[in-house]
Design an enzyme around this catalytic site. Structure first.
Site, PDB file in Angstrom:
ATOM      1  N   SER A 252       6.576  -6.689   1.826  1.00 44.71           N
ATOM      2  CA  SER A 252       7.573  -6.282   0.820  1.00 44.71           C
ATOM      3  C   SER A 252       8.979  -6.690   1.249  1.00 44.71           C
ATOM      4  CB  SER A 252       7.521  -4.762   0.626  1.00 44.71           C
ATOM      5  OG  SER A 252       6.224  -4.379   0.230  1.00 44.71           O
TER       6      SER A 252
ATOM      7  N   ASP B  66       2.819  -1.134  11.734  1.00 41.95           N
ATOM      8  CA  ASP B  66       2.618  -2.509  12.207  1.00 41.95           C
ATOM      9  C   ASP B  66       3.890  -3.347  12.058  1.00 41.95           C
ATOM     10  OD1 ASP B  66       2.700  -2.572   9.465  1.00 41.95           O
ATOM     11  OD2 ASP B  66       1.016  -3.938   9.220  1.00 41.95           O
TER      12      ASP B  66
ATOM     13  N   THR C 105       4.526   2.182   5.472  1.00 40.89           N
ATOM     14  CA  THR C 105       3.112   1.781   5.537  1.00 40.89           C
ATOM     15  C   THR C 105       2.419   2.651   6.570  1.00 40.89           C
ATOM     16  OG1 THR C 105       1.576   0.084   6.371  1.00 40.89           O
ATOM     17  CG2 THR C 105       3.862  -0.167   7.030  1.00 40.89           C
ATOM     18  N   ILE C 106       1.187   3.037   6.281  1.00 45.16           N
ATOM     19  CA  ILE C 106       0.471   3.893   7.246  1.00 45.16           C
ATOM     20  C   ILE C 106       0.125   3.121   8.520  1.00 45.16           C
ATOM     21  CG2 ILE C 106      -0.515   5.373   5.452  1.00 45.16           C
ATOM     22  CD1 ILE C 106      -3.253   3.945   6.061  1.00 45.16           C
ATOM     23  N   ASP C 107       0.227   1.798   8.480  1.00 45.07           N
ATOM     24  CA  ASP C 107      -0.303   0.992   9.587  1.00 45.07           C
ATOM     25  C   ASP C 107       0.530   0.988  10.869  1.00 45.07           C
ATOM     26  OD1 ASP C 107      -2.504   0.334   8.147  1.00 45.07           O
ATOM     27  OD2 ASP C 107      -1.834  -1.667   7.585  1.00 45.07           O
TER      28      ASP C 107
ATOM     29  N   HIS D 195      -9.716   5.138   2.103  1.00 48.59           N
ATOM     30  CA  HIS D 195      -8.415   5.462   1.513  1.00 48.59           C
ATOM     31  C   HIS D 195      -8.041   6.932   1.565  1.00 48.59           C
ATOM     32  CE1 HIS D 195      -9.078   1.378   0.104  1.00 48.59           C
ATOM     33  NE2 HIS D 195      -7.776   1.309  -0.085  1.00 48.59           N
TER      34      HIS D 195
ATOM     35  N   GLY E 284       0.844  -1.207   0.000  1.00 48.67           N
ATOM     36  CA  GLY E 284       0.000   0.000   0.000  1.00 48.67           C
ATOM     37  C   GLY E 284       0.873   1.248   0.000  1.00 48.67           C
TER      38      GLY E 284
ATOM     39  N   ARG F  36      -5.969  -3.196   8.921  1.00 48.75           N
ATOM     40  CA  ARG F  36      -6.584  -4.523   8.756  1.00 48.75           C
ATOM     41  C   ARG F  36      -6.243  -5.439   9.928  1.00 48.75           C
ATOM     42  NH1 ARG F  36      -5.920  -6.543   2.829  1.00 48.75           N
ATOM     43  NH2 ARG F  36      -4.025  -5.339   3.198  1.00 48.75           N
TER      44      ARG F  36
ATOM     45  N   ARG G 264      13.262  10.290  -2.990  1.00 46.78           N
ATOM     46  CA  ARG G 264      14.140  11.443  -3.272  1.00 46.78           C
ATOM     47  C   ARG G 264      15.438  11.363  -2.472  1.00 46.78           C
ATOM     48  NH1 ARG G 264      14.813  15.828   0.013  1.00 46.78           N
ATOM     49  NH2 ARG G 264      15.565  17.772  -0.920  1.00 46.78           N
TER      50      ARG G 264
ATOM     51  N   ALA H  76     -12.247   9.706  22.144  1.00 46.74           N
ATOM     52  CA  ALA H  76     -13.287   8.705  21.863  1.00 46.74           C
ATOM     53  C   ALA H  76     -13.790   8.047  23.148  1.00 46.74           C
ATOM     54  CB  ALA H  76     -12.726   7.637  20.926  1.00 46.74           C
TER      55      ALA H  76
ATOM     56  N   ARG I  68       0.876  -4.773  -5.565  1.00 47.34           N
ATOM     57  CA  ARG I  68       1.119  -6.071  -4.934  1.00 47.34           C
ATOM     58  C   ARG I  68       1.448  -7.009  -6.080  1.00 47.34           C
ATOM     59  NH1 ARG I  68      -2.808  -3.334  -1.496  1.00 47.34           N
ATOM     60  NH2 ARG I  68      -1.735  -3.126   0.477  1.00 47.34           N
TER      61      ARG I  68
ATOM     62  N   ASP J 198       6.171  -5.153   5.860  1.00 46.13           N
ATOM     63  CA  ASP J 198       6.961  -6.372   6.080  1.00 46.13           C
ATOM     64  C   ASP J 198       6.710  -7.440   5.019  1.00 46.13           C
ATOM     65  OD1 ASP J 198       4.479  -6.936   7.105  1.00 46.13           O
ATOM     66  OD2 ASP J 198       5.177  -7.439   9.125  1.00 46.13           O
TER      67      ASP J 198
HETATM   68  P1  ADP Z   1       3.246  -4.693   2.673  1.00 42.38           P
HETATM   69  O1  ADP Z   1       4.590  -4.601   2.071  1.00 42.38           O
HETATM   70  O2  ADP Z   1       2.619  -3.341   2.868  1.00 42.38           O
HETATM   71  O3  ADP Z   1       3.222  -5.562   3.915  1.00 42.38           O
HETATM   72  P2  ADP Z   1       2.006  -6.865   1.192  1.00 42.38           P
HETATM   73  O4  ADP Z   1       1.968  -7.797   2.338  1.00 42.38           O
HETATM   74  O5  ADP Z   1       0.804  -6.773   0.307  1.00 42.38           O
HETATM   75  O6  ADP Z   1       2.279  -5.347   1.611  1.00 42.38           O
HETATM   76  O7  ADP Z   1       3.285  -7.264   0.329  1.00 42.38           O
HETATM   77  C1  ADP Z   1       3.636  -6.564  -0.855  1.00 42.38           C
HETATM   78  C2  ADP Z   1       4.212  -7.523  -1.840  1.00 42.38           C
HETATM   79  O8  ADP Z   1       5.406  -8.109  -1.307  1.00 42.38           O
HETATM   80  C3  ADP Z   1       3.333  -8.718  -2.175  1.00 42.38           C
HETATM   81  O9  ADP Z   1       2.365  -8.428  -3.151  1.00 42.38           O
HETATM   82  C4  ADP Z   1       4.357  -9.705  -2.709  1.00 42.38           C
HETATM   83  O10 ADP Z   1       4.695  -9.397  -4.033  1.00 42.38           O
HETATM   84  C5  ADP Z   1       5.554  -9.421  -1.814  1.00 42.38           C
HETATM   85  N1  ADP Z   1       5.540 -10.410  -0.723  1.00 42.38           N
HETATM   86  C6  ADP Z   1       4.736 -10.444   0.367  1.00 42.38           C
HETATM   87  N2  ADP Z   1       4.958 -11.538   1.108  1.00 42.38           N
HETATM   88  C7  ADP Z   1       5.936 -12.232   0.480  1.00 42.38           C
HETATM   89  C8  ADP Z   1       6.607 -13.476   0.722  1.00 42.38           C
HETATM   90  N3  ADP Z   1       6.307 -14.232   1.788  1.00 42.38           N
HETATM   91  N4  ADP Z   1       7.539 -13.870  -0.164  1.00 42.38           N
HETATM   92  C9  ADP Z   1       7.845 -13.122  -1.258  1.00 42.38           C
HETATM   93  N5  ADP Z   1       7.257 -11.959  -1.539  1.00 42.38           N
HETATM   94  C10 ADP Z   1       6.307 -11.509  -0.701  1.00 42.38           C
HETATM   95  O1  F6P Z   2      -1.716   0.530   3.776  1.00 40.83           O
HETATM   96  C1  F6P Z   2      -2.150  -0.398   4.736  1.00 40.83           C
HETATM   97  C2  F6P Z   2      -3.593  -0.613   4.555  1.00 40.83           C
HETATM   98  O2  F6P Z   2      -4.124   0.654   4.551  1.00 40.83           O
HETATM   99  C3  F6P Z   2      -4.365  -1.451   5.551  1.00 40.83           C
HETATM  100  O3  F6P Z   2      -4.663  -0.809   6.740  1.00 40.83           O
HETATM  101  C4  F6P Z   2      -5.569  -1.806   4.733  1.00 40.83           C
HETATM  102  O4  F6P Z   2      -6.235  -2.911   5.205  1.00 40.83           O
HETATM  103  C5  F6P Z   2      -4.981  -2.044   3.395  1.00 40.83           C
HETATM  104  O5  F6P Z   2      -3.826  -1.231   3.318  1.00 40.83           O
HETATM  105  C6  F6P Z   2      -5.910  -1.790   2.268  1.00 40.83           C
HETATM  106  O6  F6P Z   2      -5.178  -1.531   1.112  1.00 40.83           O
HETATM  107  P1  F6P Z   2      -5.720  -1.777  -0.345  1.00 40.83           P
HETATM  108  O7  F6P Z   2      -7.107  -1.273  -0.406  1.00 40.83           O
HETATM  109  O8  F6P Z   2      -4.760  -1.018  -1.193  1.00 40.83           O
HETATM  110  O9  F6P Z   2      -5.643  -3.245  -0.581  1.00 40.83           O
END
Ligand code: ADP
Ligand code: F6P
Length: 338
Positions: free
Chosen positions: A115, A139, A135-137, A266, A15, A181, A25, A196, A76, A113
């Site tokens: 990525s 997490d 990531t905005i999360d 979003h 995301g 999420r 940059r 809140a 993704r 994580d």
């Molecule tokens: P984020 O990086 O925000 O946690 P995702 O979990 O959607 O977002 O991961 C982004 C991309 O990183 C995935 O679409 C995939 O291409 C790659 N990725 C995620 N998990 C794995 C993994 N276990 N092994 C290899 N690539 C991964």
């Molecule tokens: O960027 C993190 C996040 O905003 C989560 O909190 C959310 O569940 C998810 O991405 C949704 O992303 P998308 O709609 O791009 O799949």
């Protein structure tokens, strides 16, 4: 002998998050100023797989520091996580081969994580990788900060403040669903700072007990409060089996208090990054390049105990996240009065 890095690639993945452009940059400028060639990889690992790699000397990184989104686009990449391990391994090898064909020997991956797991696998194919938490999360276990969080939280907080006005004018209750999420950090911060009545987070399923929410609302009304704000993290509806709209309907039905639901969505991921995000993004972008230039591989940059540090990716991914339960505890103590 540490590998000498002559060309680095930069990509954003998962995301998008405010501040990613500032990180791009910073990494690009820090590398270029050391005589390193910089390539931009479009749309994360998908672009790497499709060989969409551009010269970042040509695609300027000027005038992007303050823009939300990512000029490199993001995606993704399902091929990296194909359920068939042979297909996933082939996609990762293909992506690494494409990077090498462009002379890329070091890679900066800005993302969450997930990525970083992709980066970890690419590093096994001879490309030195460094991850930056984007990531905005907020997490990621190893880092007290993730780029985008402050901007997103402030958007969520502004929504709470706006809802307080209209909710208060009508003696209503507002249910606000914010992003996260699997992680309640945005909800916790926006809820605490917005005053809140209750904050519902996925790390703490007990917080999503309808009976206790009704009790807080009733108690606060009996003490003279004229409106209520319930902040719900995106992960909660799945846990409860109720959408935020249905949570609002239940509150209205059980308490007789008119209740409205708002799903922020979003908008939390767009707009001008805050100074906090630009600062962390810039510091981390430069730190990541310094790691690559020092010949480091399979590392991630983190912000921990007010310092920029780095970890081995395997070690970082094995760490356990520490949710801000202290915020939850404090909010319980200040959200009721009398
Ligand atoms: P984020 O990086 O925000 O946690 P995702 O979990 O959607 O977002 O991961 C982004 C991309 O990183 C995935 O679409 C995939 O291409 C790659 N990725 C995620 N998990 C794995 C993994 N276990 N092994 C290899 N690539 C991964
Ligand atoms: O960027 C993190 C996040 O905003 C989560 O909190 C959310 O569940 C998810 O991405 C949704 O992303 P998308 O709609 O791009 O799949």
């Amino acid at each position: 002998m540490a590998k000498e890095i002559k060309t680095i690639g930069i990509l954003t993945s998962g995301g998008d998050a405010q501040g990613m452009n500032a990180a791009i940059r910073a990494a690009a400028r820090a590398a270029m100023n050391k005589g390193v060639t910089v390539k931009g990889i479009m749309q994360g690992y998908s672009g790497l797989l499709r060989d969409e790699i551009v010269d970042l000397g040509a695609v300027s990184v000027g005038n992007i520091i303050h823009h939300g989104g990512t000029v490199l686009y993001t995606a993704r990449c399902p091929e990296f996580i194909d359920p068939d391990p042979e297909k996933a391994a082939a996609a990762i090898k293909q992506a690494a081969d494409n990077a090498k064909a462009h002379g890329i020997d070091g890679l900066v991956v800005i993302g969450g994580d997930g990525s970083w797991k992709g980066a970890q696998k690419l590093s096994k194919h001879g490309i030195n990788v460094v991850g930056i938490p984007g990531t905005i999360d907020r997490d990621i276990a190893c880092s007290d900060y993730t780029i985008g969080f402050d901007s997103a939280v402030n958007i969520a907080l502004e929504a709470v403040i706006r809802l307080r006005d209209t909710s208060g004018s009508h003696y209503r209750c507002s249910v606000l669903e914010v992003m996260g999420r699997h992680c309640g950090e945005i909800a916790l911060w926006a809820g605490l700072c917005g005053g809140a009545d209750a904050i519902l987070i996925p790390e703490h399923p007990e917080s999503a007990n309808i009976e206790s929410i009704l009790q807080v609302i009733r108690e606060n009304r009996s003490r003279g409060k004229k409106h209520n704000i319930i902040v719900v993290s995106e992960g909660i509806p799945k846990l409860l089996g109720l959408t935020s709209q249905q949570i609002a309907e239940t509150i209205e039905k059980e308490t007789g208090i008119e209740t409205r639901a708002t799903i922020l969505g979003h908008v939390q991921r767009g707009g001008i990054p805050t100074a906090v995000d630009i600062k962390h993004a810039t510091m981390m972008g430069v730190y990541a390049v310094d790691l690559l230039l020092a010949g480091k591989n399979n590392r991630v940059v983190a912000y921990r105990d007010e310092k920029y540090v780095d970890f081995d990716i395997d070690e970082a991914l094995a760490m356990k996240r520490r949710p801000s339960f202290d915020i939850e505890e404090v909010n319980h103590r200040v959200s009721t009065y009398g």
